[in-house]
Design a protein around this motif. Structure first.
Motif, PDB file in Angstrom:
ATOM      1  N   TYR A  90      19.632 -29.572  27.009  1.00  0.00           N
ATOM      2  CA  TYR A  90      18.238 -29.987  26.936  1.00  0.00           C
ATOM      3  C   TYR A  90      17.820 -30.121  25.473  1.00  0.00           C
ATOM      4  CZ  TYR A  90      18.139 -29.178  31.917  1.00  0.00           C
ATOM      5  OH  TYR A  90      18.407 -29.260  33.260  1.00  0.00           O
ATOM      6  N   LYS A  91      16.597 -30.573  25.250  1.00  0.00           N
ATOM      7  CA  LYS A  91      16.158 -30.843  23.888  1.00  0.00           C
ATOM      8  C   LYS A  91      16.242 -29.611  22.988  1.00  0.00           C
ATOM      9  CE  LYS A  91      13.040 -34.680  25.008  1.00  0.00           C
ATOM     10  NZ  LYS A  91      11.633 -35.149  25.006  1.00  0.00           N
ATOM     11  N   SER A  92      15.856 -28.450  23.533  1.00  0.00           N
ATOM     12  CA  SER A  92      15.757 -27.271  22.668  1.00  0.00           C
ATOM     13  C   SER A  92      16.754 -26.160  23.001  1.00  0.00           C
ATOM     14  CB  SER A  92      14.329 -26.709  22.718  1.00  0.00           C
ATOM     15  OG  SER A  92      14.014 -26.262  24.024  1.00  0.00           O
ATOM     16  N   PHE A  93      17.631 -26.394  23.991  1.00  0.00           N
ATOM     17  CA  PHE A  93      18.583 -25.333  24.350  1.00  0.00           C
ATOM     18  C   PHE A  93      19.689 -25.888  25.237  1.00  0.00           C
ATOM     19  CE2 PHE A  93      15.533 -25.559  27.780  1.00  0.00           C
ATOM     20  CZ  PHE A  93      16.246 -25.270  28.929  1.00  0.00           C
ATOM     21  N   PHE A  94      20.761 -25.114  25.337  1.00  0.00           N
ATOM     22  CA  PHE A  94      21.792 -25.321  26.344  1.00  0.00           C
ATOM     23  C   PHE A  94      21.629 -24.259  27.430  1.00  0.00           C
ATOM     24  CE2 PHE A  94      24.001 -27.107  22.617  1.00  0.00           C
ATOM     25  CZ  PHE A  94      24.466 -28.311  23.141  1.00  0.00           C
ATOM     26  N   GLY A 125      27.383 -23.812  40.568  1.00  0.00           N
ATOM     27  CA  GLY A 125      26.433 -24.900  40.793  1.00  0.00           C
ATOM     28  C   GLY A 125      25.141 -24.645  40.033  1.00  0.00           C
ATOM     29  N   ILE A 126      24.411 -25.719  39.733  1.00  0.00           N
ATOM     30  CA  ILE A 126      23.072 -25.611  39.144  1.00  0.00           C
ATOM     31  C   ILE A 126      22.169 -26.614  39.838  1.00  0.00           C
ATOM     32  CG2 ILE A 126      21.614 -25.776  37.098  1.00  0.00           C
ATOM     33  CD1 ILE A 126      23.962 -25.167  35.352  1.00  0.00           C
ATOM     34  N   PHE A 127      20.995 -26.151  40.258  1.00  0.00           N
ATOM     35  CA  PHE A 127      19.942 -27.002  40.800  1.00  0.00           C
ATOM     36  C   PHE A 127      18.775 -26.932  39.822  1.00  0.00           C
ATOM     37  CE2 PHE A 127      21.704 -24.706  44.686  1.00  0.00           C
ATOM     38  CZ  PHE A 127      22.766 -25.602  44.839  1.00  0.00           C
ATOM     39  N   THR A 128      18.301 -28.072  39.357  1.00  0.00           N
ATOM     40  CA  THR A 128      17.259 -28.060  38.339  1.00  0.00           C
ATOM     41  C   THR A 128      16.227 -29.162  38.562  1.00  0.00           C
ATOM     42  OG1 THR A 128      16.804 -28.352  35.968  1.00  0.00           O
ATOM     43  CG2 THR A 128      18.789 -29.406  36.828  1.00  0.00           C
ATOM     44  N   LYS A 129      14.983 -28.824  38.287  1.00  0.00           N
ATOM     45  CA  LYS A 129      13.902 -29.801  38.339  1.00  0.00           C
ATOM     46  C   LYS A 129      13.919 -30.730  37.129  1.00  0.00           C
ATOM     47  CE  LYS A 129      10.627 -26.753  40.795  1.00  0.00           C
ATOM     48  NZ  LYS A 129       9.312 -26.053  40.685  1.00  0.00           N
ATOM     49  N   HIS A 130      14.678 -30.371  36.105  1.00  0.00           N
ATOM     50  CA  HIS A 130      14.635 -31.082  34.829  1.00  0.00           C
ATOM     51  C   HIS A 130      15.982 -31.753  34.567  1.00  0.00           C
ATOM     52  CE1 HIS A 130      10.930 -28.824  34.087  1.00  0.00           C
ATOM     53  NE2 HIS A 130      11.593 -27.757  34.514  1.00  0.00           N
ATOM     54  N   GLU A 131      15.991 -33.065  34.573  1.00  0.00           N
ATOM     55  CA  GLU A 131      17.241 -33.791  34.347  1.00  0.00           C
ATOM     56  C   GLU A 131      17.753 -33.513  32.929  1.00  0.00           C
ATOM     57  OE1 GLU A 131      19.148 -38.271  34.839  1.00  0.00           O
ATOM     58  OE2 GLU A 131      16.976 -37.958  35.039  1.00  0.00           O
ATOM     59  N   PRO A 132      19.002 -33.101  32.794  1.00  0.00           N
ATOM     60  CA  PRO A 132      19.521 -32.760  31.469  1.00  0.00           C
ATOM     61  C   PRO A 132      19.892 -33.992  30.643  1.00  0.00           C
ATOM     62  CG  PRO A 132      21.235 -32.472  33.109  1.00  0.00           C
ATOM     63  CD  PRO A 132      19.971 -32.829  33.869  1.00  0.00           C
ATOM     64  N   GLN A 183      33.588 -16.919  24.642  1.00  0.00           N
ATOM     65  CA  GLN A 183      32.753 -16.613  23.481  1.00  0.00           C
ATOM     66  C   GLN A 183      32.859 -17.726  22.445  1.00  0.00           C
ATOM     67  OE1 GLN A 183      33.145 -12.712  21.681  1.00  0.00           O
ATOM     68  NE2 GLN A 183      32.575 -13.501  19.684  1.00  0.00           N
ATOM     69  N   SER A 184      34.051 -18.212  22.190  1.00  0.00           N
ATOM     70  CA  SER A 184      34.239 -19.282  21.227  1.00  0.00           C
ATOM     71  C   SER A 184      33.464 -20.530  21.638  1.00  0.00           C
ATOM     72  CB  SER A 184      35.733 -19.606  21.091  1.00  0.00           C
ATOM     73  OG  SER A 184      35.947 -20.699  20.228  1.00  0.00           O
ATOM     74  N   TYR A 185      33.512 -20.847  22.924  1.00  0.00           N
ATOM     75  CA  TYR A 185      32.770 -21.998  23.444  1.00  0.00           C
ATOM     76  C   TYR A 185      31.272 -21.824  23.231  1.00  0.00           C
ATOM     77  CZ  TYR A 185      30.785 -25.205  26.917  1.00  0.00           C
ATOM     78  OH  TYR A 185      30.044 -26.176  27.542  1.00  0.00           O
ATOM     79  N   LEU A 186      30.755 -20.640  23.527  1.00  0.00           N
ATOM     80  CA  LEU A 186      29.324 -20.381  23.358  1.00  0.00           C
ATOM     81  C   LEU A 186      28.900 -20.455  21.896  1.00  0.00           C
ATOM     82  CD1 LEU A 186      28.818 -17.400  25.845  1.00  0.00           C
ATOM     83  CD2 LEU A 186      28.268 -19.815  26.225  1.00  0.00           C
ATOM     84  N   LEU A 187      29.737 -19.954  21.015  1.00  0.00           N
ATOM     85  CA  LEU A 187      29.384 -19.966  19.598  1.00  0.00           C
ATOM     86  C   LEU A 187      29.331 -21.395  19.050  1.00  0.00           C
ATOM     87  CD1 LEU A 187      31.333 -16.863  18.244  1.00  0.00           C
ATOM     88  CD2 LEU A 187      28.884 -17.082  18.695  1.00  0.00           C
ATOM     89  N   LYS A 188      30.188 -22.268  19.568  1.00  0.00           N
ATOM     90  CA  LYS A 188      30.131 -23.668  19.153  1.00  0.00           C
ATOM     91  C   LYS A 188      28.824 -24.317  19.626  1.00  0.00           C
ATOM     92  CE  LYS A 188      35.142 -24.279  19.006  1.00  0.00           C
ATOM     93  NZ  LYS A 188      36.334 -24.860  19.679  1.00  0.00           N
ATOM     94  N   LEU A 189      28.423 -24.000  20.850  1.00  0.00           N
ATOM     95  CA  LEU A 189      27.136 -24.501  21.332  1.00  0.00           C
ATOM     96  C   LEU A 189      25.989 -23.958  20.487  1.00  0.00           C
ATOM     97  CD1 LEU A 189      27.443 -24.167  25.228  1.00  0.00           C
ATOM     98  CD2 LEU A 189      27.764 -26.230  23.845  1.00  0.00           C
ATOM     99  N   ASN A 190      26.066 -22.676  20.183  1.00  0.00           N
ATOM    100  CA  ASN A 190      24.980 -21.991  19.480  1.00  0.00           C
ATOM    101  C   ASN A 190      24.773 -22.534  18.065  1.00  0.00           C
ATOM    102  OD1 ASN A 190      22.934 -19.990  19.643  1.00  0.00           O
ATOM    103  ND2 ASN A 190      24.172 -18.581  18.425  1.00  0.00           N
ATOM    104  N   LYS A 191      25.793 -23.146  17.503  1.00  0.00           N
ATOM    105  CA  LYS A 191      25.643 -23.770  16.188  1.00  0.00           C
ATOM    106  C   LYS A 191      24.787 -25.029  16.274  1.00  0.00           C
ATOM    107  CE  LYS A 191      29.921 -22.115  14.018  1.00  0.00           C
ATOM    108  NZ  LYS A 191      31.231 -22.523  13.453  1.00  0.00           N
ATOM    109  N   ARG A 192      24.761 -25.627  17.470  1.00  0.00           N
ATOM    110  CA  ARG A 192      24.009 -26.873  17.660  1.00  0.00           C
ATOM    111  C   ARG A 192      22.568 -26.608  18.067  1.00  0.00           C
ATOM    112  NH1 ARG A 192      27.456 -30.158  21.830  1.00  0.00           N
ATOM    113  NH2 ARG A 192      25.691 -31.596  21.564  1.00  0.00           N
ATOM    114  N   LYS A 193      22.377 -25.697  19.017  1.00  0.00           N
ATOM    115  CA  LYS A 193      21.037 -25.304  19.458  1.00  0.00           C
ATOM    116  C   LYS A 193      21.167 -24.018  20.254  1.00  0.00           C
ATOM    117  CE  LYS A 193      20.626 -29.310  21.565  1.00  0.00           C
ATOM    118  NZ  LYS A 193      20.081 -30.488  22.325  1.00  0.00           N
TER     119      LYS A 193
END
Length: 254
Positions: free
Chosen positions: A96-100, A66-73, A127-137
């Motif tokens: 988010y604008k500057s990160f996942f 689960g994730i609880f956040t003050k900032h709507e993604p 790891q493969s999933y994270l690296l795909k994200l990391n290419k975007r932000k």
């Protein structure tokens, strides 16, 4: 901003132990939990000003995040896009604008390493999933990653060698993940800090003598290093066999 990650070992159970008061006191921007052990509609939390996201395991009373956040993604994604690995509710990704932000409950290899083969499928796929994200932000990853990376990360490395969470295979996979472009934020600030753990076995009353393991992490893309202010482990917070871990950042645009 303040990020917190906590394996609660059953959200319904920890709510009976003043979770909501602790949650309010910690006052995080992002509060990630693992091992919720529940299904949809089994619990309703009143957390004003927080958006709530859950990923449930198909098996009742098992796993879950689960994730609880003050900032709507900008977007929310459940799983790592591998159907045979995505039935246990182990990840949630917020964009988010500057990160996942990714919270993860990594599979435990289990007693006598009965699930090590499953774990060996999970690690490279994640790891493969994270690296795909990391290419975007850039990416912030948190959770119970079920591995003590180095001998400094557990009380008894010799007697636990080849046990779940401290096998050569699991540790090597974690090294490979870090080498692919991520930092272990706690070790980034405290490379030589000893006897600072995040999990203690209930069976042996290990917490009383601080015989623990550091298996809960905040990892971050190396490019985020200048924006990371501190990392911590809140060993005084009770309610689970794990304690929360913290990441502090600045100048991250949401």
């Amino acid at each position: 901003m303040k990020f917190i990650s906590w394996n609660v070992n059953g959200l319904r159970a920890v709510v009976k132990k003043d979770f909501e008061a602790e949650f309010e006191a910690l006052d995080a921007d992002f509060f990630c939990i693992q091992e919720t052990k529940m299904q949809e509609n089994q619990l309703s939390l009143d957390l004003p000003n927080y958006h709530q996201y859950y990923n449930y395991a198909e098996q009742k009373g098992y796993s879950g995040t689960g994730i609880f956040t003050k900032h709507e993604p900008l977007s929310v994604h459940y799983g790592i896009n591998v159907p045979e690995l995505d039935h246990e509710g182990r990840t949630i990704t917020l964009e988010y604008k500057s990160f996942f932000l990714v919270t993860c409950y990594t599979p435990n290899s289990g007693h006598e390493l009965k699930r090590l083969d499953f774990r060996m499928q999970w690690d490279p796929a994640f790891q493969s999933y994270l690296l795909k994200l990391n290419k975007r932000k850039p990416v912030i990853i948190c959770g119970d990653l079920n591995v003590a990376h180095s001998e400094i990360d557990l009380k008894s490395p010799t007697s636990n060698h080849h046990n779940a969470g401290f096998t050569d295979e699991e540790r090597e996979n974690f090294t490979t993940l870090l080498d692919s472009g991520f930092i272990d934020t706690y070790r980034y600030f405290y490379p030589d800090k000893k006897e600072k753990y995040s999990w203690w076995s209930y069976r042996t009353k290990a917490r009383e003598v601080n015989s623990g393991w550091r298996i809960d992490y905040f990892l971050a893309s190396k490019s985020l290093a200048p924006r990371i202010s501190d990392a911590n482990i809140l060993t005084n917070v009770m309610g689970s066999d794990h304690c929360p871990v913290v990441l502090m950042t600045h100048n991250l645009e949401v």
